[in-house]
Design an enzyme around this catalytic site. Sequence first.
Site, PDB file in Angstrom:
ATOM      1  N   GLY A 147      12.014  17.942  -3.461  1.00 24.40           N
ATOM      2  CA  GLY A 147      11.532  16.762  -2.763  1.00 24.40           C
ATOM      3  C   GLY A 147      12.532  16.385  -1.688  1.00 24.40           C
ATOM      4  N   TRP A 172       2.326  16.825  -3.815  1.00 24.10           N
ATOM      5  CA  TRP A 172       2.313  15.495  -3.186  1.00 24.10           C
ATOM      6  C   TRP A 172       1.880  15.587  -1.722  1.00 24.10           C
ATOM      7  CZ3 TRP A 172       2.255  12.559  -7.116  1.00 24.10           C
ATOM      8  CH2 TRP A 172       3.082  12.801  -8.217  1.00 24.10           C
ATOM      9  N   ASP A 254      11.571  12.290  11.771  1.00 21.60           N
ATOM     10  CA  ASP A 254      12.324  11.313  12.550  1.00 21.60           C
ATOM     11  C   ASP A 254      11.404  10.497  13.462  1.00 21.60           C
ATOM     12  OD1 ASP A 254      14.989  10.877  12.072  1.00 21.60           O
ATOM     13  OD2 ASP A 254      15.685  11.773  13.944  1.00 21.60           O
ATOM     14  N   ARG A 257       9.377   8.051  11.118  1.00 22.47           N
ATOM     15  CA  ARG A 257      10.055   7.204  10.122  1.00 22.47           C
ATOM     16  C   ARG A 257       9.939   5.721  10.459  1.00 22.47           C
ATOM     17  NH1 ARG A 257      14.691  10.276   8.418  1.00 22.47           N
ATOM     18  NH2 ARG A 257      13.168  11.087   6.931  1.00 22.47           N
ATOM     19  N   GLY A 360      -0.329 -16.350  -9.373  1.00 22.22           N
ATOM     20  CA  GLY A 360      -0.425 -16.460 -10.816  1.00 22.22           C
ATOM     21  C   GLY A 360      -1.301 -15.367 -11.395  1.00 22.22           C
ATOM     22  N   GLU A 384       8.465  10.282   2.708  1.00 25.21           N
ATOM     23  CA  GLU A 384       9.111  10.468   4.020  1.00 25.21           C
ATOM     24  C   GLU A 384      10.552   9.959   4.029  1.00 25.21           C
ATOM     25  OE1 GLU A 384       6.804   9.759   7.578  1.00 25.21           O
ATOM     26  OE2 GLU A 384       4.952   9.853   6.424  1.00 25.21           O
TER      27      GLU A 384
END
Length: 401
Positions: A147, A172, A254, A257, A360, A384
């Site tokens: 990962g 994934w 990049d 992100r 609540g 990421e």
Amino acid sequence: MVAFEHPHPHGPLAPTAHLELPFFDDHHRAMAHRLVEWLKSQQVDESDDRIACREWVRRLGDAGWLRYCVPQVHGGALPALDSRALVILRETLAHHSPLADFAFAMQGLGSGAITLAGNPAQQARYLPAVATGHKIAAFALSEPEAGSDVASMATRALQTTEGWQLDGRKTWISNGGMADFYVVFAKTDPQAGARGISAFIVDADAPGLDTSHHIAVMAPHPLATLHFDRCSLGQDALVGSLHGGFKLAMQTLDIFRASVAAAALGMARRAFAEAVAHAKQRKMFGQTLADFQLTQARLGEMSALIDAAAMLTYRAAWMRDCSSANGAGTPAYTAAAAAAKLTATENAQKVIDMALQMFGGRGVQVGNVVEHLYRDIRSLRIYEGATEVQLLILGKHALKA
């Protein structure tokens, strides 16, 4: 469920006051206002995440929003990928529906490597179709045992007389099982670590590719494990340079992100809007929830957390687009994007948790907007580049300063 059911027909509108900040240009502001107006009429049944994602891709493509995922020369809206446009789009879409944001983002991420390093034939074949929504894209980097530690990936790509053969697993993978093509990263030199990874375009109908293993997660999104068993690719499948895949993957991540931070920001703003509306109308002890100083203090904290995340997010996008001294690929930009992703996702988790608490018992009722957001936000702190990875990036940057 329909995207974020709400007592009002379309829920609270995404805020736009922040667009007046100097990070943005007039064309960004105009685009944002058009998107807010368009979203007023967009309600999608999201009870089946795969059907809903296809529908969102179709709508986003038909309306021209996916054109911001590719450069103008290939049917895009702007001359090059524009981080500030991506940030605005993702923040606004996530405010309306995290699944709409997901559908948009995966088109950009899945095709990003082709935009950055694809040859003219690859770009012509895939990017215009991404921009119209006629092809759904996917980015396949993660593996069961790889990962955050990308260099430990085990998927192999062997060169053959016909082209390439892929063997291994990816997991994934967003849009797995519904994408029309995948950009897959595999080892072409197993002994070279990160320097031995290359990128390949794999069409969904490639022989030896099995995408049938879908993954169910707490906030439904189309995810799958991809199995490559002697998967046969042509010579033209390689994207960019041989063994240049790791750098290409990092460059792609990049770019996007800061936009992940924006998606978190959009969710936080939606939770805040729901909390404010609830506090104003909820009756307690002869007054409204908003009349209590404890409520006011909590809303103040939420507001500050959102503003802090917003400043870092917009700064990172601006740095990539506008600053020649701190442009894309520099340590300063990488650190800014890491700070934005870290802060926005962590702050959004806090804001949404506080909003849910304010509701609540209603807050944990399935179908409530804040309950949905509570599940949606959690994955953004992982994918990421997990929070821990962003902390390492920032720590190493500080030590080199």
